[in-house]
Motif scaffolding. Structure first.
Motif, mmCIF file in Angstrom:
data_model
loop_
_atom_site.group_PDB
_atom_site.id
_atom_site.type_symbol
_atom_site.label_atom_id
_atom_site.label_comp_id
_atom_site.label_asym_id
_atom_site.label_seq_id
_atom_site.Cartn_x
_atom_site.Cartn_y
_atom_site.Cartn_z
ATOM 1 N N THR A 312 0.856 -1.085 0.002
ATOM 2 C CA THR A 312 -0.104 0.076 -0.165
ATOM 3 C C THR A 312 0.970 1.129 0.100
ATOM 4 O OG1 THR A 312 -1.816 1.133 1.072
ATOM 5 C CG2 THR A 312 -0.021 0.111 2.531
ATOM 6 N N TYR A 313 0.408 2.377 -0.394
ATOM 7 C CA TYR A 313 1.065 3.663 -0.341
ATOM 8 C C TYR A 313 0.256 4.856 -0.136
ATOM 9 C CZ TYR A 313 3.646 7.632 -2.658
ATOM 10 O OH TYR A 313 4.337 8.624 -2.476
ATOM 11 N N TRP A 314 0.564 5.285 1.107
ATOM 12 C CA TRP A 314 -0.415 6.417 1.597
ATOM 13 C C TRP A 314 -1.886 6.222 1.531
ATOM 14 C CZ3 TRP A 314 3.255 11.284 -0.089
ATOM 15 C CH2 TRP A 314 3.174 12.089 0.980
ATOM 16 N N GLY A 315 -2.848 7.384 0.988
ATOM 17 C CA GLY A 315 -4.224 7.081 0.964
ATOM 18 C C GLY A 315 -4.804 8.137 0.440
ATOM 19 N N THR A 316 -6.060 8.414 0.555
ATOM 20 C CA THR A 316 -6.836 9.563 -0.266
ATOM 21 C C THR A 316 -6.938 10.612 0.749
ATOM 22 O OG1 THR A 316 -9.088 8.870 0.410
ATOM 23 C CG2 THR A 316 -7.962 7.751 -1.475
ATOM 24 N N VAL A 317 -7.190 11.784 -0.078
ATOM 25 C CA VAL A 317 -7.589 13.023 0.815
ATOM 26 C C VAL A 317 -8.691 12.947 1.470
ATOM 27 C CG1 VAL A 317 -8.807 14.147 -1.137
ATOM 28 C CG2 VAL A 317 -7.725 15.718 0.757
ATOM 29 N N GLU A 318 -9.697 12.161 1.053
ATOM 30 C CA GLU A 318 -11.189 11.836 1.744
ATOM 31 C C GLU A 318 -10.554 11.080 2.972
ATOM 32 O OE1 GLU A 318 -15.502 9.900 1.260
ATOM 33 O OE2 GLU A 318 -13.762 9.157 -0.073
ATOM 34 N N GLU A 319 -9.810 10.190 2.926
ATOM 35 C CA GLU A 319 -9.515 9.510 4.142
ATOM 36 C C GLU A 319 -9.095 10.222 5.263
ATOM 37 O OE1 GLU A 319 -9.032 4.760 2.047
ATOM 38 O OE2 GLU A 319 -7.212 6.276 1.929
ATOM 39 N N LEU A 320 -7.944 11.207 4.788
ATOM 40 C CA LEU A 320 -7.083 11.994 5.751
ATOM 41 C C LEU A 320 -8.255 12.883 6.662
ATOM 42 C CD1 LEU A 320 -4.604 12.924 6.884
ATOM 43 C CD2 LEU A 320 -4.545 14.897 5.166
ATOM 44 N N HIS A 321 -9.488 13.290 5.983
ATOM 45 C CA HIS A 321 -10.562 13.811 6.677
ATOM 46 C C HIS A 321 -11.068 12.829 7.718
ATOM 47 C CE1 HIS A 321 -11.450 17.628 4.276
ATOM 48 N NE2 HIS A 321 -10.900 17.154 3.309
ATOM 49 N N GLU A 322 -11.258 11.760 7.473
ATOM 50 C CA GLU A 322 -11.706 10.664 8.444
ATOM 51 C C GLU A 322 -10.542 10.364 9.530
ATOM 52 O OE1 GLU A 322 -12.389 7.208 5.741
ATOM 53 O OE2 GLU A 322 -13.982 8.210 4.739
ATOM 54 N N VAL A 323 -9.415 10.563 9.222
ATOM 55 C CA VAL A 323 -8.258 10.507 10.202
ATOM 56 C C VAL A 323 -8.356 11.528 10.933
ATOM 57 C CG1 VAL A 323 -5.755 10.563 10.259
ATOM 58 C CG2 VAL A 323 -6.716 9.063 8.933
ATOM 59 N N VAL A 324 -8.801 12.760 10.634
ATOM 60 C CA VAL A 324 -8.918 13.992 11.420
ATOM 61 C C VAL A 324 -10.092 13.749 12.309
ATOM 62 C CG1 VAL A 324 -9.166 16.463 11.358
ATOM 63 C CG2 VAL A 324 -7.463 15.370 10.053
ATOM 64 N N ASP A 325 -11.199 13.255 11.592
ATOM 65 C CA ASP A 325 -12.389 13.062 12.588
ATOM 66 C C ASP A 325 -11.760 12.053 13.670
ATOM 67 O OD1 ASP A 325 -13.892 14.467 10.851
ATOM 68 O OD2 ASP A 325 -14.450 12.651 9.812
ATOM 69 N N LEU A 326 -11.088 11.115 13.569
ATOM 70 C CA LEU A 326 -10.586 10.074 14.654
ATOM 71 C C LEU A 326 -9.788 10.846 15.534
ATOM 72 C CD1 LEU A 326 -9.868 6.813 12.621
ATOM 73 C CD2 LEU A 326 -11.757 7.045 14.380
ATOM 74 N N TYR A 327 -9.079 11.558 15.098
ATOM 75 C CA TYR A 327 -8.003 12.514 16.035
ATOM 76 C C TYR A 327 -8.905 13.520 16.750
ATOM 77 C CZ TYR A 327 -4.459 16.079 17.116
ATOM 78 O OH TYR A 327 -3.537 16.748 17.900
ATOM 79 N N ARG A 328 -9.874 14.058 16.299
ATOM 80 C CA ARG A 328 -10.626 15.026 16.926
ATOM 81 C C ARG A 328 -11.374 14.455 17.897
ATOM 82 N NH1 ARG A 328 -13.147 19.649 13.474
ATOM 83 N NH2 ARG A 328 -13.465 20.550 15.589
ATOM 84 N N ALA A 329 -11.865 13.290 17.955
ATOM 85 C CA ALA A 329 -12.695 12.412 18.694
ATOM 86 C C ALA A 329 -11.966 11.663 19.643
ATOM 87 C CB ALA A 329 -13.476 11.365 17.987
ATOM 88 N N GLY A 330 -10.682 11.980 19.696
ATOM 89 C CA GLY A 330 -9.900 11.517 20.542
ATOM 90 C C GLY A 330 -9.622 10.152 20.685
ATOM 91 N N GLN A 331 -9.916 9.337 19.508
ATOM 92 C CA GLN A 331 -9.725 8.033 19.348
ATOM 93 C C GLN A 331 -8.284 7.477 18.775
ATOM 94 O OE1 GLN A 331 -13.367 7.876 16.734
ATOM 95 N NE2 GLN A 331 -13.895 5.818 17.871
ATOM 96 N N ILE A 332 -7.525 8.544 18.172
ATOM 97 C CA ILE A 332 -6.237 8.323 17.942
ATOM 98 C C ILE A 332 -5.371 9.563 18.499
ATOM 99 C CG2 ILE A 332 -6.493 6.715 15.937
ATOM 100 C CD1 ILE A 332 -6.009 9.047 14.079
#
Length: 369
Positions: A312-332
């Motif tokens: 695999t290599y990196w990811g999509t810009v949409e997935e980065l939005h989802e990563v930020v959602d997890l970060y803001r929710a305190g899950q990562i």
């Protein structure tokens, strides 16, 4: 050897007051901390006052391993490093709307042509015209965020809201890369009684443990040779197995003997790939994320039936939005060691020497974590 083709370089226009930046300016040499011109945002771009820039092993590969005959043509020197970046909107280029000055953003680093099928779905990493692009990403061919300021296309900005942008910086790679690998493997983890294995508990592996815990109900197994790394993984819900003799047997025992449904190798060396393929279950999936350039010799009788081995290599810009959602929710929560820009070369030295736990983040304007 990978031959470096001649690709015209498109450089950002730097003008105006000087700023400090970490510049890759010569093959097989440690980068330099020097003064360069502060960039101005072009049409459709936003100038960010850099909050944080992560130091990554990929950077070390660029300045240690590549030369005129080996490595992507887009990564010829010189350019400013830093493909994991965050910052505050400082200035808007022509045509940019909907961005409030002072707001914090994470930078989606990959940068394709913007009009092929892959780029249209936000997957610039697999741009169909990558071979003709003058750069691969912000900080990989195009001037990056290991500086006081960086200019990026507005399309590549992901809002952070009131979340800490310094700690968030590594998420643009060290968060996005494991998230994409895990998300594409979710079918293998659907249902009860499933298990996942994380091999290698550096910056990406630690976040992978957190993502697996957040997205699945699988038993998360984690393995490494460093005791402190395993303790951090255990604190985030993983069952840990130390490296060494009996490692594979211990992992299989945790699965009741059936093997692991989805394995994520964040090292990518020959022995770790062999371990992954030795403990994977029937119809399981192994994703090699690490870039240690290991090899694996496949044999029909040595591998469980219908096992997938992929990369695999990196990811999509949409997935980065989802990563930020997890970060803001305190899950990562990335574990970071913060360095001043004047100490950025020390951050790379410590990373290269294997002395770091988590991710080194350079904060040119001061740490907020």
């Amino acid at each position: 050897m990978m031959q470096v083709a001649a690709i015209p370089r498109l450089r950002l226009q730097r003008e105006g007051p000087a700023m400090k930046a970490v510049v890759f300016d010569q093959y097989k040499t440690t980068p330099s901390l020097k003064e360069v011109d502060k960039p101005r945002p072009g049409p459709g771009e936003v100038l960010l006052k850099v909050a944080g820039a992560g130091a990554c092993h990929s950077d070390i590969a660029v300045f240690r391993e590549f030369d005129e005959s080996f490595g992507p043509a887009q990564l010829k020197p010189s350019f400013i490093l830093g493909h994991e970046s965050s910052g505050w909107a400082e200035e808007l280029g022509d045509g940019v709307e909907g961005i409030t000055l002072g707001d914090a953003f994470l930078v989606y680093g990959p940068m394709g042509c913007g009009h092929c099928r892959a780029c249209s779905r936000g997957q610039d990493t697999y741009c169909e015209n990558a071979a003709t692009m003058p750069h691969l990403a912000t900080g990989l061919g195009r001037d990056g965020g290991m500086a006081e300021y960086v200019s990026v296309p507005v399309r590549n900005l992901v809002p952070l809201g009131d979340a800490d942008p310094v700690a968030a910086a590594p998420l643009s790679d060290a968060g996005l890369t494991p998230y994409h690998a895990i998300k594409t493997s979710l079918p293998a983890l659907a249902g009860g009684g499933k298990s996942a294995l994380v091999i290698g508990l550096g910056g990406l592996g630690q976040i992978a443990v957190q993502i697996l815990t957040a997205l699945t109900g699988a038993t998360v197994i984690a393995t490494d040779t460093k005791q402190d790394a395993m303790e951090r993984a255990a604190a985030n819900g993983a069952v840990t197995v130390p490296g060494g003799p009996g490692q594979a047997d211990a992992i299989r025992e945790l699965t009741g003997g059936k093997g692991v449904d989805a394995v994520f190798d964040f090292v990518g060396a020959g022995p770790t790939i062999a371990l992954a393929m030795g403990v994977v279950a029937l119809r399981g999936r192994v994703t090699v994320v690490g870039i240690a350039n290991g090899t694996f010799e496949w044999n029909f009788y040595a591998v469980p039936y219908e096992v997938e081995l992929t990369s695999t290599y990196w990811g999509t810009v949409e997935e980065l939005h989802e990563v930020v959602d997890l970060y803001r929710a305190g899950q990562i929560t990335p574990q970071v060691s913060v360095y001043a820009l004047d100490d950025a070369l020390e951050a790379y030295r410590a990373l290269e020497a294997g002395e770091l736990s988590g991710r080194a983040v350079v904060a040119p304007h001061g740490a907020t974590v």
